[in-house]
Design a protein around this motif. Structure first.
Motif, short mmCIF file in Angstrom:
data_model
loop_
_atom_site.label_atom_id
_atom_site.label_comp_id
_atom_site.label_asym_id
_atom_site.label_seq_id
_atom_site.Cartn_x
_atom_site.Cartn_y
_atom_site.Cartn_z
N ASN A 1 20.90 -31.72 6.11
CA ASN A 1 19.57 -31.93 5.57
C ASN A 1 18.58 -32.48 6.59
O ASN A 1 17.40 -32.63 6.29
CB ASN A 1 19.63 -32.85 4.34
CG ASN A 1 20.25 -32.14 3.15
OD1 ASN A 1 19.64 -31.28 2.53
ND2 ASN A 1 21.48 -32.50 2.84
N ALA A 2 19.07 -32.77 7.81
CA ALA A 2 18.18 -33.32 8.83
C ALA A 2 17.05 -32.37 9.18
O ALA A 2 15.93 -32.80 9.47
CB ALA A 2 18.98 -33.67 10.09
N PHE A 3 17.32 -31.05 9.14
CA PHE A 3 16.26 -30.09 9.46
C PHE A 3 15.07 -30.26 8.50
O PHE A 3 13.91 -30.19 8.92
CB PHE A 3 16.78 -28.66 9.38
CG PHE A 3 17.82 -28.34 10.41
CD1 PHE A 3 17.50 -28.34 11.77
CD2 PHE A 3 19.11 -28.04 10.05
CE1 PHE A 3 18.45 -28.04 12.72
CE2 PHE A 3 20.08 -27.73 11.00
CZ PHE A 3 19.75 -27.74 12.34
N TYR A 4 15.36 -30.49 7.24
CA TYR A 4 14.31 -30.66 6.23
C TYR A 4 13.65 -32.03 6.36
O TYR A 4 12.42 -32.14 6.39
CB TYR A 4 14.95 -30.50 4.85
CG TYR A 4 13.98 -30.43 3.69
CD1 TYR A 4 12.94 -29.52 3.66
CD2 TYR A 4 14.15 -31.26 2.58
CE1 TYR A 4 12.07 -29.45 2.58
CE2 TYR A 4 13.30 -31.19 1.49
CZ TYR A 4 12.27 -30.28 1.49
OH TYR A 4 11.42 -30.20 0.41
N LEU A 5 14.46 -33.06 6.47
CA LEU A 5 13.91 -34.41 6.54
C LEU A 5 13.12 -34.62 7.82
O LEU A 5 12.07 -35.27 7.82
CB LEU A 5 15.04 -35.44 6.41
CG LEU A 5 15.83 -35.39 5.10
CD1 LEU A 5 16.92 -36.44 5.09
CD2 LEU A 5 14.91 -35.57 3.89
N ALA B 1 9.84 -34.26 5.29
CA ALA B 1 10.22 -34.54 3.91
C ALA B 1 10.73 -35.98 3.82
O ALA B 1 11.71 -36.34 4.45
CB ALA B 1 11.29 -33.57 3.44
N ASP B 2 10.06 -36.80 3.04
CA ASP B 2 10.40 -38.21 2.89
C ASP B 2 11.35 -38.36 1.71
O ASP B 2 10.98 -38.04 0.57
CB ASP B 2 9.14 -39.02 2.64
CG ASP B 2 9.40 -40.51 2.47
OD1 ASP B 2 10.58 -40.93 2.47
OD2 ASP B 2 8.40 -41.25 2.33
N PRO B 3 12.58 -38.84 1.91
CA PRO B 3 13.53 -38.93 0.80
C PRO B 3 13.09 -39.89 -0.31
O PRO B 3 13.64 -39.83 -1.41
CB PRO B 3 14.82 -39.40 1.46
CG PRO B 3 14.41 -39.98 2.76
CD PRO B 3 13.19 -39.24 3.19
N ALA B 4 12.09 -40.73 -0.06
CA ALA B 4 11.57 -41.60 -1.12
C ALA B 4 10.57 -40.87 -2.02
O ALA B 4 10.22 -41.37 -3.09
CB ALA B 4 10.91 -42.83 -0.50
#
Length: 303
Positions: free
Chosen positions: A210-214, A218-221
């Protein structure tokens, strides 16, 4: 029950993943190489590749029409793949099965993927394609959004965004083993520990996948990135959450289902015994897992 013996056999036969950083291009090519030729796929009345002209730009979509489709309704489908894998081709069989079983027209969305497209490009595509599909084909009583894994993330985010925008035409959301909390708090979900190793998707792989997205912003919060973190789930459409017994993501999906019910949203949560993450894409040819499509039909109340 233990992991399904056929799944266990196939997982044991797979080579170890290559060491070093993930290579999105090589991984996509390997995935695409496994797609069967068109003549070996489930036949439908019509399958058409179309470009959806939307405010987000031109979005490739594939429209599946079963023989009996008419004004029955529409299902918009978002494929999985950790936001950087998956395509219209790799998940073509899933969309075909959904159309065949439900009798609905299915629109599969070829959204932009990380890392080439920064957040929120993929989500914007999914939302814009849903609204486009509703205008083009949404004259029936059902307008559902559905997705598997990261596609389930997008389905939940699209439903929430539609609610906030006052776009009230989505009647159902269907989430197959969704990824709903991208912060990966390993002390929060028992399934991250219980199913950490040996079941296909491993807990240690979640961060690099998921690092590519984050890393694209993209903020996981953000509840549009981690839908389980949305504070108010009231007003969302009736929901089907499908989880897998041996999936590290199992518990966050089931938590989302409980929170929906607490907010007054009709929510059905079904855990498939003996299955791991990805079973709808990879193992729905097994009868005990192919029934997920019948469950989807029953949940939608069609046929």
């Amino acid at each position: 029950m233990p992991l399904h013996p056929e799944i266990a056999r196939i997982l044991a036969s797979l080579p170890a993943p290559p060491e070093g950083p993930l290579d999105p291009v090589a991984m996509r090519l390997a995935e695409e190489s496994q797609v069967p030729p068109v003549e070996d796929r489930t036949p439908l009345y019509a399958v058409d590749d179309v470009t959806a002209k939307t405010p987000a730009g031109g979005i490739p979509v594939r429209v599946y029409t079963p023989a009996e489709a008419g004004s029955r309704g529409l299902l918009v489908y978002f494929h999985g793949g950790a936001f950087f894998l998956g395509s219209l081709e790799t998940h073509d069989h899933v969309a075909r099965s959904l159309a065949e079983e439900t009798g609905l027209k299915v629109v599969s969305v070829g959204y932009r993927r990380a890392p080439e497209a920064a957040f929120p490009a993929g989500l914007d595509d999914c939302y814009a394609a849903t609204r486009w599909a509703a205008e083009q084909y949404g004259d029936g009583p059902v307008l559902a959004v559905a997705g598997d894994s990261s596609g389930g993330t997008f389905a939940a985010a699209v439903a929430a965004r539609a609610h906030d925008d006052g776009f009230d035409r989505i009647t159902h959301q269907i989430l197959y083993y969704p990824s709903l909390d991208l912060a990966f708090p390993e002390d929060r979900y028992a399934s991250l520990r219980e199913n950490a190793v040996g079941y296909g998707l491993e807990t240690a792989a979640l961060r690099p996948f998921n690092a590519f997205y984050l890393d694209s912003g993209a903020d996981p919060a953000d509840p549009l990135v981690s839908p389980v973190r949305r504070s108010d789930l009231s007003g969302l459409p009736p929901t089907l959450v499908v989880t897998a017994e041996f999936d590290p993501l199992r518990d966050e999906g089931e938590l989302y289902g409980r929170r929906l019910r607490e907010a007054g949203v009709p929510a059905t949560v079904t855990r498939y015994a003996g299955a791991g993450h990805g079973f709808v894409q990879h193992f729905s040819w097994l009868p005990e897992y192919h029934r997920v499509f019948a469950e989807t039909r029953e949940f939608l109340g069609v046929r």
